[in-house]
Design a protein around this motif. Sequence first.
Motif: not given
Length: 526
Positions: A421-444
Amino acid sequence: MPDLAAPPAPSAVAPPATIAPTPVETPEAVANALAPTLESSLVREPGGVQRSPRTRSGTRHPRWAHRYRLLLLLLDFLSCSAAGWFVINSYEQAGSGFFDRDVLNWTALVILPASWVLSLWVHGAYESRYLGLGPDEFKRVFKAIITLTAIVCFLAFTQKADLSRLSVGTVLPLTAVVTLLVRFGTRKVLHVVRKRGRASQRILLVGTLGEALSVYRITTRNPNAGLVPVGICLTEPTAEVASLPIPVFNGTVEPMDRVKQVGADTIAVCGARGVTPDALRRLAWQLEGSGIELVVAPALTNIAGPRVHIRPVEGLPLLHVEEPTISGVGWLLKGLLDRLAAFVGLLLISPILGVAALAIKISDPGPVFFRQARAGRGGETIRVWKFRTMYVDAEQRLAELLGSNETDGLLFKMANDPRITRVGHFLRKTSIDELPQLINVLLGEMSLVGPRPLPVKNEEFNGDVRRRMLVRPGITGLWQVSGRSNLSWEDAVRLDLYYVDNWSLAFDFMILYKTLFAVMKRDGAY
């Protein structure tokens, strides 16, 4: 600032082209071509005994290396002097007691800086092989400040000097910080100069065709290392040589003669297949006093220095390789730091996460998050949190796009994927799409740094690739800071395995630091 420039290479170094057959040089042709220009770089004693004193050699260490070390020495001295001047002017009582003001000025501005430079020198902080790349230079700065601190404390105790503890406790750490910052800035300047083809070691590669090409590709991949191949001397004549921007010689003339022809200051022996131990020993003898360095590229690759130790036994150097450290106190500390950083990070970036979630919801109907099953540590299946960057029917449209895959291996990547998607292109370019993975880090389930979790089934991991799963997958890793999607699958696996084999907390911090620049550069992010 002293000029670090050295004469540029005669031809630009570029990635190797495909191997194509070329005519093989004959001994007669080589002899005729080299006869007018070559002369022995060694002085031979009667009876055939070789002698190569520095005063009679035609090749010396490059001037840029001496200038760079001199520049570092001057900057280190000034760094310590600046720290001393700051402390003197910050604490009014710094000169009370054993020292008067004049003695303190001499001590803080001259004696202590000279001692600092000497400590750095003793710990090898000016040796060329540690400068310009890698963490060894900075490790030696830390060792030097520890040594100097111990000496100052010992002298203060034995001489019963009434020193201000606050002053001593400030000037030495401040000296280390300023020195590290100055050296970091100087290194960046050196990298800029090296990218222009200057201030580098000009190396002649010696070995078989395959071994030499392997070292050639590695040394030209990173210009910051300051290793510029200027020629290849094959030890085994072959009917096919590589089409490269540097001369390739078919082993009809000794390397010492080739060094003079191509203007090299370093000989790199590539592997052991083409050079016998006796020949290597004699080559080392020939280079004594010539100013030409000798380096050997061993067959054992991708193993970092801390895991390698040399133990000589009856003149035989045995190379000990320790197991990678992926357990113990350091590994436990990594897990604790990961979870703490993930918790704090989620709190700090919660506004960004909220705005991104709202933009996804407005731009395209469907869920905000994309939960995909991926392989975790030990092959355990985990569900990774990511912002959805594709249309909801992306998985169904994948089959029709397989022929447009721009990567190899187990990945599917397209620079202009129509499913994004158009928003998806921006999120991928800025790597913001990866930030929710901090939840996986918090869960170990994940780590801040580690190999990326791949969206494949466990049975699809074969051979060396399975070794990636010895550690927890990470949000960022060596792969991501080295080119991301621009790398081939083979290079990506090689970098991930290097991380697994050489993990350390310092290595993690270095990757996190480089991640900031990789995200800002946005190269390979799609």
